[in-house]
Write an enzyme that holds these catalytic residues in place. Structure first.
Site, PDB file in Angstrom:
ATOM      1  N   HIS A 306       0.760  -1.176   0.143  1.00  0.00           N
ATOM      2  CA  HIS A 306       0.052  -0.018   0.068  1.00  0.00           C
ATOM      3  C   HIS A 306       0.863   1.111  -0.126  1.00  0.00           C
ATOM      4  O   HIS A 306       1.928   1.191   0.501  1.00  0.00           O
ATOM      5  CB  HIS A 306      -0.861  -0.208   1.234  1.00  0.00           C
ATOM      6  CG  HIS A 306      -2.203   0.776   1.065  1.00  0.00           C
ATOM      7  ND1 HIS A 306      -2.073   2.392   1.473  1.00  0.00           N
ATOM      8  CD2 HIS A 306      -3.261   0.682   0.653  1.00  0.00           C
ATOM      9  CE1 HIS A 306      -2.988   2.977   1.150  1.00  0.00           C
ATOM     10  NE2 HIS A 306      -3.934   1.917   0.698  1.00  0.00           N
ATOM     11  N   ASP A 363      -7.940  -5.234  -0.040  1.00  0.00           N
ATOM     12  CA  ASP A 363      -8.423  -6.405  -1.021  1.00  0.00           C
ATOM     13  C   ASP A 363      -8.285  -7.723  -0.971  1.00  0.00           C
ATOM     14  O   ASP A 363      -8.877  -8.522  -1.512  1.00  0.00           O
ATOM     15  CB  ASP A 363      -7.989  -5.685  -2.560  1.00  0.00           C
ATOM     16  CG  ASP A 363      -8.331  -4.455  -2.827  1.00  0.00           C
ATOM     17  OD1 ASP A 363      -9.646  -4.321  -2.830  1.00  0.00           O
ATOM     18  OD2 ASP A 363      -7.677  -3.585  -3.224  1.00  0.00           O
TER      19      ASP A 363
HETATM   20  N1  CMC Z   1       4.031  -7.708  -4.903  1.00  0.00           N
HETATM   21  C1  CMC Z   1       5.381  -7.495  -5.119  1.00  0.00           C
HETATM   22  N2  CMC Z   1       6.075  -6.580  -4.745  1.00  0.00           N
HETATM   23  C2  CMC Z   1       5.558  -5.447  -4.638  1.00  0.00           C
HETATM   24  C3  CMC Z   1       4.051  -5.290  -4.244  1.00  0.00           C
HETATM   25  C4  CMC Z   1       3.341  -6.682  -4.579  1.00  0.00           C
HETATM   26  N3  CMC Z   1       2.045  -6.588  -4.212  1.00  0.00           N
HETATM   27  N4  CMC Z   1       3.855  -4.096  -4.070  1.00  0.00           N
HETATM   28  C5  CMC Z   1       4.807  -3.488  -4.082  1.00  0.00           C
HETATM   29  N5  CMC Z   1       5.843  -4.194  -4.334  1.00  0.00           N
HETATM   30  C6  CMC Z   1       7.338  -3.640  -4.596  1.00  0.00           C
HETATM   31  C7  CMC Z   1       7.489  -2.901  -5.706  1.00  0.00           C
HETATM   32  O1  CMC Z   1       8.061  -3.825  -6.780  1.00  0.00           O
HETATM   33  C8  CMC Z   1       8.583  -2.036  -5.129  1.00  0.00           C
HETATM   34  O2  CMC Z   1       9.813  -2.791  -5.381  1.00  0.00           O
HETATM   35  P1  CMC Z   1      11.328  -2.117  -5.630  1.00  0.00           P
HETATM   36  O3  CMC Z   1      11.666  -1.042  -4.351  1.00  0.00           O
HETATM   37  O4  CMC Z   1      12.153  -3.186  -5.555  1.00  0.00           O
HETATM   38  O5  CMC Z   1      11.095  -1.481  -6.822  1.00  0.00           O
HETATM   39  C9  CMC Z   1       8.302  -1.743  -3.834  1.00  0.00           C
HETATM   40  O6  CMC Z   1       7.482  -2.966  -3.321  1.00  0.00           O
HETATM   41  C10 CMC Z   1       7.346  -0.249  -3.829  1.00  0.00           C
HETATM   42  O7  CMC Z   1       6.464  -0.631  -4.349  1.00  0.00           O
HETATM   43  P2  CMC Z   1       5.472   0.552  -5.597  1.00  0.00           P
HETATM   44  O8  CMC Z   1       5.002  -0.145  -6.457  1.00  0.00           O
HETATM   45  O9  CMC Z   1       6.622   1.843  -5.591  1.00  0.00           O
HETATM   46  O10 CMC Z   1       4.590   1.168  -4.588  1.00  0.00           O
HETATM   47  P3  CMC Z   1       3.419   2.220  -4.638  1.00  0.00           P
HETATM   48  O11 CMC Z   1       3.148   2.954  -3.441  1.00  0.00           O
HETATM   49  O12 CMC Z   1       3.438   2.861  -6.021  1.00  0.00           O
HETATM   50  O13 CMC Z   1       2.131   1.239  -5.062  1.00  0.00           O
HETATM   51  C11 CMC Z   1       0.487  -0.419  -4.515  1.00  0.00           C
HETATM   52  C12 CMC Z   1       1.216   0.689  -4.105  1.00  0.00           C
HETATM   53  C13 CMC Z   1      -0.791  -0.625  -3.943  1.00  0.00           C
HETATM   54  C14 CMC Z   1      -0.329  -0.226  -5.992  1.00  0.00           C
HETATM   55  C15 CMC Z   1       1.393  -1.713  -4.825  1.00  0.00           C
HETATM   56  O14 CMC Z   1       1.753  -1.957  -3.661  1.00  0.00           O
HETATM   57  C16 CMC Z   1       0.602  -2.837  -5.535  1.00  0.00           C
HETATM   58  O15 CMC Z   1       0.780  -2.976  -6.834  1.00  0.00           O
HETATM   59  N6  CMC Z   1      -0.086  -3.726  -4.914  1.00  0.00           N
HETATM   60  C17 CMC Z   1      -0.865  -4.821  -5.525  1.00  0.00           C
HETATM   61  C18 CMC Z   1      -2.167  -4.388  -6.005  1.00  0.00           C
HETATM   62  C19 CMC Z   1      -3.226  -4.028  -4.917  1.00  0.00           C
HETATM   63  O16 CMC Z   1      -3.132  -4.765  -3.921  1.00  0.00           O
HETATM   64  N7  CMC Z   1      -3.680  -2.904  -4.906  1.00  0.00           N
HETATM   65  C20 CMC Z   1      -4.951  -2.677  -4.049  1.00  0.00           C
HETATM   66  C21 CMC Z   1      -4.287  -1.293  -3.095  1.00  0.00           C
HETATM   67  S1  CMC Z   1      -5.293  -1.327  -1.522  1.00  0.00           S
HETATM   68  C22 CMC Z   1      -6.910  -0.728  -2.105  1.00  0.00           C
HETATM   69  C23 CMC Z   1      -6.740   0.327  -2.991  1.00  0.00           C
HETATM   70  O17 CMC Z   1      -6.098   1.331  -2.991  1.00  0.00           O
HETATM   71  O18 CMC Z   1      -7.649   0.331  -3.924  1.00  0.00           O
END
Ligand code: CMC
Length: 428
Positions: A306, A363
């Site tokens: 998140h 989720d």
């Molecule tokens: N699985 C594997 N790696 C992950 C995941 C995951 N679910 N989430 C983040 N990472 C890694 C990402 O690859 C990055 O690694 P590195 O630093 O080595 O490049 C690091 O963690 C930081 O991730 P980010 O993508 O920069 O984080 P963000 O704040 O931009 O994205 C997020 C947040 C929720 C989009 C992301 O964690 C994600 O894609 N999660 C899976 C989708 C999901 O469950 N979404 C629902 C979010 S909660 C409800 C809502 O908001 O609707």
């Protein structure tokens, strides 16, 4: 004297004011930054940018805290009443008996949608995703309710909020019936908010759907846990669209579109797909977690991570408890819940997830609960939208009433061509 931070640029010093929120969180106020220094800030994804001041919802991502108008979300767990929470978010306080009765009556009286609007559902193919229909139909409400294209006082806000909160479930249910080729069921004024929705989804002209208390409470709680989450992607979209003084219906229709994406509300569908994939034996939980860690795999552990929570998402904690309680009460077993537990166990013991502070989010467990109460997967994100609507309305109204709100218009750092001469490559 007000606290400031000092910025040094080209040998000159600038003093930027610090602002502080109720819970002590601090921000640098850069309102005058460009005017005074010629500089802008660059923050892709707005991870460090406060877009507004807001009194609706408080999150502490480090501690795993979420409060609506000051009330911790856990306190709604044993009294799940979505309508009461919707009022709280929009009007800033819990409703008294009279306000609650008035609002409930307005929800009942406005549940139906205009007959001519119903024909629009026939114009969509049966395969149309319900989220696309939902967004289009909420936008269409602005054609049927021109009296609410401007909202100037609290009475009007109450009237339009009731209409929208009531009609979204009618539209959602009709979108589902369309996808199944079934006749629409009219709302039943005898039923309460959640049961009326389930009636419109599942009753047949020849057979009434009976909703038990367990299902009613679980869905109420699920909607409450989705009801607001401060400046998330869809809410920021609603505020952005509303900042141009676009009407509430149109602004919320944009919120539905933003919510649809798999990184936002669409993740609840992705989680179930992932769990099914593992259940069908196409991959073990260990293999899935390994792939989710490989950047080149294009996979992520859906329902994990998140932007704000760097600790347990408090909504996931409540939902996990709810899932366990629900299955016990229903005397049911879902192998997907076992797989979810296993994935969580593996991920939370893995340094990749620990170092990046990736925990289950809202989720992760919502899908298994929705499955247990009979909601089809193509409606999962629609349920999220019904839940999030009071939050969108509250944010739109807060901005609409603010005397200092301005149109949202970020800047950019241009990286394209320098000035280039027009030399046509077309012949003749
Ligand atoms: N699985 C594997 N790696 C992950 C995941 C995951 N679910 N989430 C983040 N990472 C890694 C990402 O690859 C990055 O690694 P590195 O630093 O080595 O490049 C690091 O963690 C930081 O991730 P980010 O993508 O920069 O984080 P963000 O704040 O931009 O994205 C997020 C947040 C929720 C989009 C992301 O964690 C994600 O894609 N999660 C899976 C989708 C999901 O469950 N979404 C629902 C979010 S909660 C409800 C809502 O908001 O609707």
């Amino acid at each position: 004297m007000a606290e400031t931070v000092t910025l040094q640029v080209d040998g000159k010093e600038y003093h930027l004011p610090l602002v502080q929120g109720t819970e002590g969180e601090r921000a640098i106020d850069i309102t005058r930054l460009r005017a005074e220094t010629g500089l802008i800030t660059l923050d892709p994804g707005y991870a460090n940018t406060g877009s507004c001041e807001s009194a609706i919802t408080y999150i502490d991502g480090e501690q795993g805290i979420l409060r609506y108008r000051g009330i911790p979300i856990e306190q709604f767990e044993n009294h799940p009443n979505f309508v009461e929470v919707a009022w709280l978010l929009i009007f800033g306080k819990l409703p008294d008996q009279q306000e609650y009765a008035r609002f409930s009556e307005a929800l009942t009286n406005t549940a139906n949608i205009d007959e001519s609007m119903k024909h629009n559902f026939q114009g969509f193919p049966r395969s149309a995703p319900p989220m696309a229909i939902l967004s289009a139909m909420i936008n269409a409400l602005s054609c049927f309710h021109p009296e609410f294209r401007k909202v100037d006082d609290p009475d009007q806000l109450e009237a339009v909020a009731a209409r929208l909160i009531s009609k979204i479930r009618t539209i959602a249910a009709y979108a589902y019936r369309r996808s199944r080729g079934k006749p629409v069921m009219y709302p039943d004024p005898k039923l309460r908010y959640v049961t009326n929705f389930l009636h419109m989804m599942f009753s047949q002209p020849y057979e009434e759907y009976i909703c038990d208390d367990i299902t009613q409470d679980a869905l109420n709680l699920l909607l409450i846990l989705h009801a607001d989450h401060e400046q998330n992607c869809s809410t920021s979209t609603v505020r952005m669209v509303g900042s141009s003084q676009a009407n509430l219906f149109t602004s919320c229709a944009s919120g539905v579109s933003a919510l649809w994406g798999p990184l936002h509300g669409g993740a609840n569908v992705q989680v179930i797909d992932m769990l099914k994939h593992i259940h069908e034996g196409q991959m073990t939980p260990e293999e899935y977690v390994r792939r989710a860690k490989e950047k080149t795999s294009g996979e992520r552990l859906m329902g994990f991570g998140h932007r704000v929570y760097k600790n347990f998402d408090p909504r996931a904690v409540v939902l996990q408890r709810t899932a366990e309680r629900l299955f016990r009460k229903m005397n049911k077993h879902d192998p997907l819940l076992d797989i979810a537990r296993k994935l969580e166990e593996i991920a939370l013991a893995d340094s990749y997830f620990v170092e990046r502070k990736l925990y289950p989010n809202v989720d992760f467990y919502s899908g298994v609960i929705l499955r247990a109460i009979g909601i089809p997967v193509n409606m999962f994100t629609v349920i999220f939208a019904i839940g999030r609507l009071p939050g969108w309305i509250a944010h739109w109204a807060e901005q609409n009433a603010s005397s200092t709100a301005r149109i949202s218009r970020p800047r950019q750092i241009y990286t394209g061509n320098p000035e280039t001469r027009y030399v046509s490559l077309l012949k003749g």
